[in-house]
Design a protein around this motif. Structure first.
Motif, short mmCIF file in Angstrom:
data_model
loop_
_atom_site.label_atom_id
_atom_site.label_comp_id
_atom_site.label_asym_id
_atom_site.label_seq_id
_atom_site.Cartn_x
_atom_site.Cartn_y
_atom_site.Cartn_z
N PHE A 168 0.83 -1.20 0.00
CA PHE A 168 0.00 0.00 0.00
C PHE A 168 0.87 1.26 0.00
O PHE A 168 0.58 2.22 -0.71
CB PHE A 168 -0.95 0.00 1.20
N ALA A 169 1.95 1.27 0.79
CA ALA A 169 2.85 2.42 0.84
C ALA A 169 3.52 2.66 -0.51
O ALA A 169 3.70 3.81 -0.93
CB ALA A 169 3.90 2.23 1.94
N ILE A 170 3.88 1.60 -1.19
CA ILE A 170 4.48 1.73 -2.53
C ILE A 170 3.45 2.32 -3.49
O ILE A 170 3.76 3.22 -4.28
CB ILE A 170 5.02 0.37 -3.02
N GLU A 171 2.21 1.84 -3.39
CA GLU A 171 1.13 2.39 -4.23
C GLU A 171 0.90 3.87 -3.89
O GLU A 171 0.70 4.69 -4.80
CB GLU A 171 -0.16 1.61 -4.00
N LEU A 172 0.95 4.21 -2.60
CA LEU A 172 0.81 5.62 -2.20
C LEU A 172 1.88 6.48 -2.84
O LEU A 172 1.61 7.58 -3.32
CB LEU A 172 0.93 5.76 -0.67
N ARG A 173 3.12 6.00 -2.81
CA ARG A 173 4.23 6.76 -3.39
C ARG A 173 3.99 7.00 -4.88
O ARG A 173 4.20 8.10 -5.39
CB ARG A 173 5.55 6.03 -3.15
N GLU A 174 3.55 5.96 -5.59
CA GLU A 174 3.28 6.10 -7.02
C GLU A 174 2.13 7.07 -7.28
O GLU A 174 2.22 7.92 -8.18
CB GLU A 174 2.97 4.72 -7.62
N ARG A 175 1.08 6.96 -6.48
CA ARG A 175 -0.07 7.87 -6.65
C ARG A 175 0.32 9.30 -6.30
O ARG A 175 -0.15 10.25 -6.93
CB ARG A 175 -1.24 7.39 -5.79
N HIS A 176 1.19 9.45 -5.30
CA HIS A 176 1.64 10.78 -4.92
C HIS A 176 2.47 11.40 -6.04
O HIS A 176 2.35 12.60 -6.32
CB HIS A 176 2.45 10.73 -3.61
N GLN A 177 3.30 10.60 -6.69
CA GLN A 177 4.09 11.10 -7.82
C GLN A 177 3.16 11.59 -8.93
O GLN A 177 3.36 12.68 -9.47
CB GLN A 177 5.03 10.02 -8.34
N ASP A 178 2.14 10.82 -9.25
CA ASP A 178 1.16 11.24 -10.27
C ASP A 178 0.46 12.53 -9.86
O ASP A 178 0.25 13.43 -10.68
CB ASP A 178 0.11 10.15 -10.51
N TYR A 179 0.10 12.61 -8.58
CA TYR A 179 -0.57 13.80 -8.03
C TYR A 179 0.32 15.04 -8.19
O TYR A 179 -0.14 16.09 -8.64
CB TYR A 179 -0.90 13.54 -6.57
N GLN A 180 1.60 14.89 -7.84
CA GLN A 180 2.53 16.02 -7.97
C GLN A 180 2.68 16.45 -9.43
O GLN A 180 2.73 17.65 -9.72
CB GLN A 180 3.90 15.65 -7.41
N GLU A 181 2.77 15.49 -10.32
CA GLU A 181 2.91 15.82 -11.74
C GLU A 181 1.68 16.58 -12.23
O GLU A 181 1.81 17.54 -13.00
CB GLU A 181 3.13 14.54 -12.55
N ARG A 182 0.48 16.17 -11.79
CA ARG A 182 -0.74 16.90 -12.17
C ARG A 182 -0.71 18.33 -11.64
O ARG A 182 -1.10 19.27 -12.33
CB ARG A 182 -1.98 16.17 -11.66
#
Length: 145
Positions: A100-114
């Motif tokens: 879940f933490a790895i998924e959070l990191r990936e989702r956070h990266q996408d969020y920052q890019e947006r």
């Protein structure tokens, strides 16, 4: 705002943006900021005492205990008594928590890019320089007091 100086406006908008950034990602995934912070901290640092989480995250002890128990109930965190000192409780991610933490990191990266869409690299660099200057001035001010 009436009577507000340029400096007042700068720091008001800066503070509001910082608060929105802290809360925006957590809200976008349907979690509290504190739960995200605990998961990220445990993923980065591995097994951590409740006391260290409290100090690092600036959350009171009762809240840390409650949040960690909730994450444990969700199967993301496990707790155990510190074998070196049974007065302390240690928390760590379960395998599901790590995923879940790895998924959070990936989702956070996408969020920052947006969020940075349309903000060119030069503007990002200027903001980083200004933030560093603010931190330097703050640190210099702290040293003077």
């Amino acid at each position: 705002m009436e009577g507000e100086t340029t400096e007042d406006t700068f720091f008001r908008l800066f503070g509001e943006a910082a608060a929105q950034l802290r809360q925006g990602f957590a809200r976008s995934i349907g979690m509290s900021v504190q739960r995200v912070q605990i998961l990220v901290r445990l993923h980065r640092n591995g097994e951590t005492s409740h006391s260290e989480l409290r100090q690092t995250l600036g959350i009171d002890g009762a809240s840390i205990t409650r949040l960690v128990k909730e994450l444990e109930r969700d199967g993301l965190v496990q707790r155990r008594v510190d074998p070196a000192d049974n007065r302390y409780t240690l928390a760590s991610l379960t395998p599901a928590g790590t995923r879940f933490a790895i998924e959070l990191r990936e989702r956070h990266q996408d969020y920052q890019e947006r969020l940075l869409d349309g903000v060119d690299k030069q503007d990002q660099d200027r903001v980083l320089q200004a933030l560093q200057r603010l931190r330097d001035n703050l640190n210099r001010g702290d040293a003077d007091t």
